[in-house]
Write a protein that holds these residues in place. Structure first.
Motif, PDB file in Angstrom:
ATOM      1  N   HIS A 189      32.664 100.726  82.268  1.00 56.52           N
ATOM      2  CA  HIS A 189      34.048 100.505  81.819  1.00 56.52           C
ATOM      3  C   HIS A 189      34.264 101.151  80.448  1.00 56.52           C
ATOM      4  O   HIS A 189      33.873 100.595  79.424  1.00 56.52           O
ATOM      5  N   SER A 243      41.483 107.367  86.418  1.00 55.94           N
ATOM      6  CA  SER A 243      40.243 106.697  86.828  1.00 55.94           C
ATOM      7  C   SER A 243      40.314 106.242  88.285  1.00 55.94           C
ATOM      8  O   SER A 243      39.288 106.122  88.960  1.00 55.94           O
ATOM      9  N   SER A 244      41.526 105.970  88.760  1.00 54.35           N
ATOM     10  CA  SER A 244      41.686 105.470  90.132  1.00 54.35           C
ATOM     11  C   SER A 244      41.233 106.490  91.161  1.00 54.35           C
ATOM     12  O   SER A 244      40.927 106.141  92.303  1.00 54.35           O
ATOM     13  N   ALA A 272      43.315 101.572  93.768  1.00 52.88           N
ATOM     14  CA  ALA A 272      43.340 100.890  92.467  1.00 52.88           C
ATOM     15  C   ALA A 272      43.739  99.431  92.642  1.00 52.88           C
ATOM     16  O   ALA A 272      43.206  98.535  91.977  1.00 52.88           O
ATOM     17  N   TYR A 284      30.099 100.153  88.089  1.00 53.39           N
ATOM     18  CA  TYR A 284      31.053 100.970  87.322  1.00 53.39           C
ATOM     19  C   TYR A 284      30.883 100.745  85.829  1.00 53.39           C
ATOM     20  O   TYR A 284      30.623  99.636  85.372  1.00 53.39           O
ATOM     21  N   VAL A 292      37.777 105.489  91.610  1.00 50.87           N
ATOM     22  CA  VAL A 292      37.747 104.217  92.357  1.00 50.87           C
ATOM     23  C   VAL A 292      37.917 104.507  93.851  1.00 50.87           C
ATOM     24  O   VAL A 292      37.175 103.990  94.696  1.00 50.87           O
ATOM     25  N   PRO A 295      42.970  99.881  86.708  1.00 56.28           N
ATOM     26  CA  PRO A 295      42.484 101.178  86.217  1.00 56.28           C
ATOM     27  C   PRO A 295      43.610 102.144  85.878  1.00 56.28           C
ATOM     28  O   PRO A 295      44.705 102.059  86.458  1.00 56.28           O
ATOM     29  N   PHE A 327      40.905  97.487  94.078  1.00 54.90           N
ATOM     30  CA  PHE A 327      39.935  97.266  93.005  1.00 54.90           C
ATOM     31  C   PHE A 327      40.397  96.126  92.097  1.00 54.90           C
ATOM     32  O   PHE A 327      39.648  95.200  91.793  1.00 54.90           O
ATOM     33  N   LEU A 363      34.736 104.275  85.215  1.00 46.90           N
ATOM     34  CA  LEU A 363      36.111 103.798  85.079  1.00 46.90           C
ATOM     35  C   LEU A 363      36.555 104.301  83.697  1.00 46.90           C
ATOM     36  O   LEU A 363      36.335 103.648  82.685  1.00 46.90           O
TER      37      LEU A 363
END
Ligand SMILES: Cc1ncc(COP(=O)(O)O)c(C=O)c1O
Length: 433
Positions: free
Chosen positions: A102, A386-387, A371, A100, A390, A382, A374, A413
């Motif tokens: 960031h 963004s989730s 999330a 991912y 994920v 997150p 994660f 992300l």
């Protein structure tokens, strides 16, 4: 032991943006004048955008140089890290490799400054005194507020009411950066007043907030409008993300089989995916899968129609050919405010229509569950938007467990969720709908 971090030196920050239009055999159809239904010329956009951005909007050059002044600000946080989610892989017991990028490491917390900085710069250069914009969850508003502060341009933000109420600290952040912030629909514009007259409790939508910001900008000479997604030039600026990821994946010795991003108006997905989509368009990597993920309560790609529509609720923008739920669609008040947009960028809509990418939709409880899985493994909390990415990465990794395939999954992300903790509270307390 697997390597976790793929970090680039400052000298590897991209110096050019990638324009995917140069590689599309069938670019999106042109925007139309709503009155005549004829294609609009660049001059139609001049009252609200500076000329440099209008030129980028219609450019078919493959590469566009990033001005040194913009690069200088990018150096505050770029390059951003690419991580391999080794702990998450282990928790899922999957043979897949999950990477991912960031984009939440900058001061305002999401991918949005990649274009905010560029837009503030070009506006300053062409004499704009103030920028007006909309924001959903507040990530775009805080990015533009920060960018305007850096280039000494004033900033007015129309923030969708539901997020204004849910995320008071996003508003504070924008105010710290010197912006003025109104809950939208607001009493500040004629369009806002007309919406409130019909529905005083209207939760707002990105479409309504865009109309308010355009009305504000179009009525004054030294005020311009700035959009945080959807348009070609915004997607262009975001490609710094994917250009970095290409180099980072090389460092990792992998090439993604599956590329995932959440989709609101499409800018973080585009920024992450287009530098890889290039290989698909040219036939070099025909089998890479691209997945855009959206909320099931605002299912633009998965349930919308591909047709000409306005980008805003009042019908002030030109007509653009997009997947759309209708310009007057007001999505339910989900926590991923940045994904509550009725339409999808014309470029992404065209790529989806032509079969170069897939789309999935998911409900909000599922994305918070993903999330939390994660964050339990990778530590990072997150953003709700963004989730969505994920969630999809986890689902694809689970499929690999079933099939035994060691696919390479990469997702963006797009931001951190540290100013979205009220949403996490609502999930954890069982109050979330
Ligand atoms: C963290 C985050 N990700 C994604 C989005 C969705 O926008 P886009 O589709 O343009 O990336 C937003 C919008 O506000 C956001 O704040």
């Amino acid at each position: 032991m697997s390597r976790r971090q793929f970090l680039l030196p400052e000298s590897e920050i991209p110096t050019r943006w990638y324009n995917i239009l140069a590689d599309m055999k069938e670019p999106p159809p042109p925007p139309l004048n709503p009155a005549t239904r004829e294609p609009i010329g660049p001059e139609a956009l001049a009252p609200i955008f500076p000329m440099a951005l209008i030129q980028q909007e219609v450019s078919s050059e493959r590469w566009i140089d990033i001005p040194e002044e913009v690069q200088e600000v990018y150096r505050i946080w770029r390059p951003t890290p690419l991580y391999r989610a080794t702990r998450l892989e282990k928790a899922l017991d999957t043979p897949a490799k999950i990477y991912y990028k960031h984009e939440g490491t900058n001061p305002s917390g999401s991918h949005k400054p990649n274009t905010a900085i560029a837009q503030a710069y070009y506006n300053k250069k062409e004499g704009t005194k103030r920028l007006a914009t909309e924001t959903g969850a507040g990530q775009w508003g805080s990015a533009l507020a920060m960018a305007c502060m850096m280039f000494d341009v004033e900033c007015t933000v129309y923030m969708v009411r539901v997020s204004f109420d849910q995320k008071p600290y996003r508003k504070s952040l924008m105010q710290v950066y010197g912006a003025e912030v109104y809950a939208s629909p607001s009493e500040h514009t004629a369009f806002g007043r007309s919406v409130l007259a019909k529905d005083p409790d209207c939760p707002g939508s990105l479409g309504i907030a865009i109309s308010e910001a355009i009305e504000d900008a179009a009525s004054k000479d030294d005020v311009k409008y700035s959009l945080g997604s959807v348009l070609n030039h915004v997607l262009l600026h975001q490609t710094v993300i994917g250009e970095e990821v290409r180099k980072q994946m090389e460092m990792a010795g992998d090439y993604p089989d599956i590329i995932i991003g959440c989709c609101g108006g499409g800018s973080n997905f585009a920024g992450f995916a287009f530098p890889f989509m290039r290989d698909k368009l040219t036939g070099e990597k025909p089998n890479t899968r691209f997945i855009g993920v959206e909320p099931s309560s605002c299912p633009t790609l998965t349930k919308g129609r591909y047709e000409y529509d306005h980008g805003d609720t009042a019908g002030m923008t030109p007509l653009m050919k997009m997947y759309t739920l209708g310009a007057d669609f007001v999505p339910p008040s989900i926590h991923a405010g940045g994904l509550r947009y009725h339409a999808m960028s014309p470029i992404i809509s065209a790529l989806y229509d032509q079969g170069f990418m897939e789309a999935q939709s998911v409900g909000q409880k599922e994305i918070f569950k993903a999330a939390i899985t994660f964050s339990h493994n990778e530590g990072i909390i997150p953003a709700p938007e963004s989730s969505h990415a994920v969630w999809c990465a986890i689902e694809e990794a689970k499929k690999c467990k079933e099939s035994g395939e060691a696919k390479v999954i990469a997702f963006n992300l797009s931001g951190h969720g540290l100013l979205d903790l009220s949403a996490y509270d609502s999930y954890l307390s069982g109050r979330m709908e």
